[in-house]
Design an enzyme around this catalytic site. Structure first.
Site, PDB file in Angstrom:
ATOM      1  N   LYS A 189      34.255  41.602  39.300  1.00 13.67           N
ATOM      2  CA  LYS A 189      35.621  41.428  39.806  1.00 13.67           C
ATOM      3  C   LYS A 189      36.506  40.902  38.700  1.00 13.67           C
ATOM      4  CE  LYS A 189      38.607  41.444  43.175  1.00 13.67           C
ATOM      5  NZ  LYS A 189      39.617  41.951  42.226  1.00 13.67           N
TER       6      LYS A 189
ATOM      7  N   SER B 270      42.093  37.840  46.335  1.00 16.70           N
ATOM      8  CA  SER B 270      41.518  39.169  46.169  1.00 16.70           C
ATOM      9  C   SER B 270      40.286  39.341  47.056  1.00 16.70           C
ATOM     10  CB  SER B 270      41.128  39.400  44.701  1.00 16.70           C
ATOM     11  OG  SER B 270      42.263  39.644  43.908  1.00 16.70           O
TER      12      SER B 270
ATOM     13  N   LYS C  99      34.783  31.856  37.060  1.00 18.28           N
ATOM     14  CA  LYS C  99      35.817  31.593  38.064  1.00 18.28           C
ATOM     15  C   LYS C  99      35.350  31.992  39.470  1.00 18.28           C
ATOM     16  CE  LYS C  99      39.928  32.636  36.724  1.00 18.28           C
ATOM     17  NZ  LYS C  99      41.183  33.367  36.386  1.00 18.28           N
TER      18      LYS C  99
ATOM     19  N   THR D   4      48.100  33.244  43.035  1.00 21.27           N
ATOM     20  CA  THR D   4      47.707  32.580  41.792  1.00 21.27           C
ATOM     21  C   THR D   4      48.619  31.397  41.508  1.00 21.27           C
ATOM     22  OG1 THR D   4      46.902  34.691  40.921  1.00 21.27           O
ATOM     23  CG2 THR D   4      47.207  32.897  39.350  1.00 21.27           C
TER      24      THR D   4
ATOM     25  N   ASN E 283      54.929  36.457  37.434  1.00 20.90           N
ATOM     26  CA  ASN E 283      54.515  36.135  38.795  1.00 20.90           C
ATOM     27  C   ASN E 283      53.950  34.717  38.911  1.00 20.90           C
ATOM     28  OD1 ASN E 283      52.322  36.127  41.032  1.00 20.90           O
ATOM     29  ND2 ASN E 283      53.612  37.870  41.559  1.00 20.90           N
TER      30      ASN E 283
ATOM     31  N   LYS F  76      36.495  42.561  33.390  1.00 27.51           N
ATOM     32  CA  LYS F  76      37.881  42.557  32.922  1.00 27.51           C
ATOM     33  C   LYS F  76      38.097  43.762  32.032  1.00 27.51           C
ATOM     34  CE  LYS F  76      41.357  39.494  33.390  1.00 27.51           C
ATOM     35  NZ  LYS F  76      41.619  38.586  34.514  1.00 27.51           N
TER      36      LYS F  76
END
Length: 434
Positions: free
Chosen positions: A83, A367, A107, A207, A238, A119
């Site tokens: 993820k 997510s 994380k 976030t 954001n 990633k």
């Protein structure tokens, strides 16, 4: 409340430095030494599982063909599917993707999620391409990745310079390559989609909300009232916007902000929505904002404040500028904004740091909620989502803070120790095949 930043990509930082796998490994090894990690598991976690590089052609609006390079690094999936986000930025390369994928593993583990870490992205400056070109680039990248992604295998999400729209293109492309009977079962191949395309209510702010909550939890632990506390933010995309929006509601005062185009300062405070609306009307630039003074870029980290929030890209605070920072507290909104030498200086100066794998984990938790919502065919309401997010992030913060106090270590080492130990237990219980 404005939702102006909902579909906006992250603002690029001024320093186009990239995170390096070497830095993440140094952090990992510090924590591994601290917990006495099983040496065999240390070997496994020190490397990535898979590294995918794709080169693909895309026809531009003028009819010419350009070749792009895309990356996807899958670090570890002991706890579940890979993820992590996809970013579009000139600094994207295989080493940066390795570093970011490792961070996602820690994380996800720290948050208690059934995910591993991945990633990637494309080495590109998206400002040089039209919206139609970006759509074709995204769709062709998704096609090139093929079966390297999937809702039970590897689940991308937005990151720097990608957005909910990017994820909608990816989801549609991926589902279009499946059999008709399987298309509806693959909507959760990506998260961070627009709400009308299966996205999660509140995902846009998750976030930044998590960064705000981390600051709030830390303040509560230290008997600090956030009202009238001053803060500065690097990056007004954001994450920077939503962190600031929630802090403003607590009575905190934004006195400095920096994006790719300008650095602003106003000791009397900058109104968040005024700045956001101005930025949107000026091609996502805060330059020449009338209610603040524009100062030199290199003076940003020297602004005196109660809270510093680096929310741009990696390696923004280094040994070159760590000594000029005038705050007692840093909340890492970005991934890896402080390099190892910079952190050593900050720790020696007694500056507290909430590490990225804790501080900005609201995005991956949200997510997970979106992934569950899609997989189970449910629709969650905003109040339910924010309540779940509060609970999950409070649990993570309390674990890290208490470990840090009990073991007398910094919060980064504490966060890594908790995350790594969870993965270590999984390997010990399952064994190594064959």
């Amino acid at each position: 409340m404005t939702i102006a930043k909902q579909l906006e990509p992250e603002v690029k930082p001024l320093k186009k430095t990239k995170v390096k796998a070497k830095s993440v490994l140094e952090q990992f090894n510090t924590a591994a030494d601290h917990i006495g990690l099983n040496p065999n598991i240390r070997k496994i976690l020190s490397i990535t599982n898979n590294e995918i590089i794709v080169h693909f052609p895309v026809k531009m609006d003028n009819g010419e063909v350009e070749i792009f390079t895309g990356y996807r690094v899958q670090h570890n999936n002991a706890l579940g599917p890979y993820k992590g986000g996809l970013r579009y930025h000139p600094t994207v390369d295989i080493d940066a993707a390795r570093a970011l994928a490792m961070w996602m593993t820690w994380k996800s583990s720290l948050a208690g999620l059934p995910f591993g870490g991945g990633k990637g992205g494309i080495q590109i400056d998206p400002s040089k391409y039209s919206i139609t070109e970006l759509e074709r680039i995204t769709r062709r990248f998704t096609y090139a990745l093929g079966d390297n992604i999937g809702p039970a295998h590897d689940i991308p999400a937005p990151d720097v310079n990608t957005s909910a729209q990017t994820m909608a293109w990816m989801a549609d492309t991926y589902m279009s390559t499946r059999s008709p009977a399987a298309r509806s079962m693959n909507q959760h191949v990506v998260t961070g989609k627009p709400v009308d395309s299966g996205g999660l209510e509140g995902r846009d702010r998750a976030t930044g909300y998590g960064v705000y909550l981390s600051i709030k939890f830390w303040a509560e632990k230290n008997n600090i009232n956030l009202e009238n506390k001053t803060y500065i933010v690097q990056g007004f995309g954001n994450v920077g916007y939503w962190t600031s929006w929630f802090l403003e509601k607590e009575g905190a005062k934004l006195i400095g902000v920096q994006d790719a185009f300008a650095t602003l300062h106003n000791e009397n405070g900058i109104k968040i929505d005024d700045l956001s609306n101005y930025s949107l009307a000026n091609k996502n630039s805060i330059a020449q904002f009338p209610d603040a003074n524009q100062i030199e870029m290199q003076d940003f980290f020297g602004l005196e404040c109660d809270i510093l929030i680096p929310a741009a890209l990696g390696n923004q605070i280094t040994e070159d500028n760590a000594h000029i920072i005038k705050t007692g507290f840093i909340a890492e909104g970005a991934n890896g904004p402080i390099d190892t030498e910079g952190e050593r200086i900050l720790v020696e100066r007694g500056i507290s740091i909430i590490p990225d794998i804790l501080c900005n984990s609201g995005g991956v938790v949200a997510s997970y909620f979106e992934w569950l919502q899609n997989r189970n065919g449910e629709i969650w309401q905003m109040d339910e989502i924010m309540g779940k997010l509060d609970k999950k992030l409070k649990q993570s913060f309390d674990k890290v803070y208490e470990y840090s106090q009990d073991k007398n270590v910094d919060m980064r080492t504490a966060a890594y120790a908790i995350a790594i130990q969870r993965i270590e237990k999984a390997y010990i219980q399952r064994g190594i095949f064959p």
